[in-house]
Enzyme design. Sequence first.
Site, short mmCIF file in Angstrom:
data_model
loop_
_atom_site.label_atom_id
_atom_site.label_comp_id
_atom_site.label_asym_id
_atom_site.label_seq_id
_atom_site.Cartn_x
_atom_site.Cartn_y
_atom_site.Cartn_z
N HIS A 277 0.82 -1.21 0.00
CA HIS A 277 0.00 0.00 0.00
C HIS A 277 0.86 1.26 0.00
O HIS A 277 1.91 1.33 0.64
CB HIS A 277 -1.02 -0.01 1.14
CG HIS A 277 -0.47 0.04 2.53
ND1 HIS A 277 -0.22 1.22 3.19
CD2 HIS A 277 -0.17 -0.95 3.41
CE1 HIS A 277 0.21 0.97 4.42
NE2 HIS A 277 0.26 -0.34 4.58
N ASP A 289 5.87 1.38 7.32
CA ASP A 289 4.48 0.97 7.08
C ASP A 289 3.80 1.97 6.14
O ASP A 289 3.25 2.98 6.60
CB ASP A 289 3.72 0.91 8.40
CG ASP A 289 2.29 0.42 8.23
OD1 ASP A 289 1.97 -0.15 7.18
OD2 ASP A 289 1.50 0.63 9.16
N GLU A 321 -5.25 1.73 2.29
CA GLU A 321 -5.16 0.54 3.13
C GLU A 321 -5.40 0.89 4.59
O GLU A 321 -6.10 0.17 5.32
CB GLU A 321 -3.78 -0.12 2.97
CG GLU A 321 -3.65 -1.49 3.63
CD GLU A 321 -3.13 -1.45 5.07
OE1 GLU A 321 -3.03 -2.51 5.71
OE2 GLU A 321 -2.82 -0.34 5.56
N GLU A 322 -4.79 1.98 5.03
CA GLU A 322 -4.89 2.37 6.44
C GLU A 322 -6.32 2.75 6.83
O GLU A 322 -6.66 2.74 8.02
CB GLU A 322 -3.94 3.53 6.73
CG GLU A 322 -2.46 3.22 6.52
CD GLU A 322 -1.89 2.25 7.52
OE1 GLU A 322 -2.64 1.74 8.38
OE2 GLU A 322 -0.68 1.98 7.45
N ASP A 350 3.70 -6.02 3.14
CA ASP A 350 3.39 -4.88 4.01
C ASP A 350 4.30 -4.94 5.24
O ASP A 350 4.26 -5.91 6.00
CB ASP A 350 1.92 -4.99 4.44
CG ASP A 350 1.39 -3.75 5.13
OD1 ASP A 350 2.19 -2.84 5.43
OD2 ASP A 350 0.17 -3.68 5.38
N HIS A 444 2.67 3.30 13.33
CA HIS A 444 1.61 4.31 13.25
C HIS A 444 1.95 5.56 14.08
O HIS A 444 1.06 6.18 14.65
CB HIS A 444 0.26 3.73 13.68
CG HIS A 444 -0.36 2.86 12.64
ND1 HIS A 444 -1.62 2.34 12.76
CD2 HIS A 444 0.11 2.41 11.45
CE1 HIS A 444 -1.91 1.61 11.69
NE2 HIS A 444 -0.87 1.64 10.88
#
Length: 504
Positions: A277, A289, A321-322, A350, A444
Amino acid sequence: MRPLLALCVTVTGAAALQVPLLPSTSQMPVQSASERKPLIDSSALQDLISGDRLMARAKEMFEIAKLGEDEYNHPTRVIGSLGHLGTLSYIYETILQLGDYYTISNQSFPAVSGNIFESRLVLGNEVPKSAVPMGLTPATKDKQPVHGDLILVDNDGCSPSDYPFKVSGNIALIRRGDCAFGTKSRLAGKAGAVAAVVYNYEKDSVQGTLGNPSPFHVATFGLSGEEAQTIIKKLKNKESVDAIAYIDAEVKSILTVNIIAQTTEGDPDNCVMLGGHSDSVAEGPGINDDGSGTMSLLEVATQLTKFTVHNCVRFAWWAGEEEGLLGSDYYVYNLPPEENQKIRLFMDYDMMASPNFAYQVYNATNEANPAGSEELRNLYVKWYEERGLNYTFIPFDGRSDYDGFIRNGIPGGGIATGAEGIKTKKEEKMFGGKAGEWYDPCYHQLCDNVGNVNETAWVVNTKLIAHSVATYARSFEDFPRRMSVATSVAYREQTKYHGPRLFN
């Protein structure tokens, strides 16, 4: 920096939105690749993977993420941001520079983007440490704190009858389970709640998403079962607990883009497909990520041009994606059945470079997933074993972009290096690093920058990606043929996630 190519597109019911101006496949010249190139060879392709090249890409990706600073006050590549537009431009131009080896297509689709600016939850005299807003939560009314008594909802809050009349004007406390978080928030809003808190039936915290927005959704937090226990005990003893909830957030509709690159040569009816992604979360630049997966795919796609292939290879960079696998879902669910059948397998890449890594293989079996998923899993295992590298199996539970493919009958799998999970002492012995800490301590977060990637793990896994591509681009011998587009019941029943966050 490369200039961003952008086009204003008007969406019904939404403001003008920015999406990259990318030529469609029909605009791209299609020529024959050189006949002098050797047939794809796994070892030769792996030998071309360079840590220096990957790290150079990481530095460029971080500079792109800085484009998001004006709007978000920090680097980010979240969908809708200039950082994500820059990422799309970078991917597209990288493939374009490879000449006629690939055709490139872009797929625009509507998406929902959420951003949380501030939040706070107070329960009685405590500020719970585990309280986090749900993904795609709306703000509290007028983006101001709301007050009320905490009202315990019956059962799992999946039916309107579970919400007592006292919920109206107060804050609903709802147990996780049985139905989607979005359903709980919607029912709480319909019952008149000014906010909702979903607590876990386990000790762990709840990091979930409300999914598709509803006008009845209310500001919603997740709460760990451990911190909820004392409060629930008070409520069941008829003691009152007052609460204050505050969320400043926005949920908006945008357009964003998937980018697909397919070799001009190779059997188009037997395609090797792989993806990662292109977006990050709003909170940070997302260099691991999934900048790591994005860049691994770009590097493999670049080096693959030195070879010919028997089967077509299709690379995908998914957007959204997130936010809940938006891009990959849109792609798969819009495939005609005959095009679905041409994809022999999908490989998901990923988070390839977590700093406290473990070599993780999705435990995809043919019993629970489309036939071929287990053969792919075994390819990864054999590669690690032949190099004396340890590996571990992780659940195939819907956390990344393979989900839509499995649900639509396409065999799949992938590898990863770990997110917010905690490394065990056994894994410390297997892989090094530190037991008791997250695989990616910056998962994140703002610190997911160039310093957050482990180059050793990244190179190892990019070589494995190259091996997976080379193996199936050369031959599908002994790999199961596609039989059906039907969804897997066993997979659907065991799936807890739809993307990085829990959905129920």
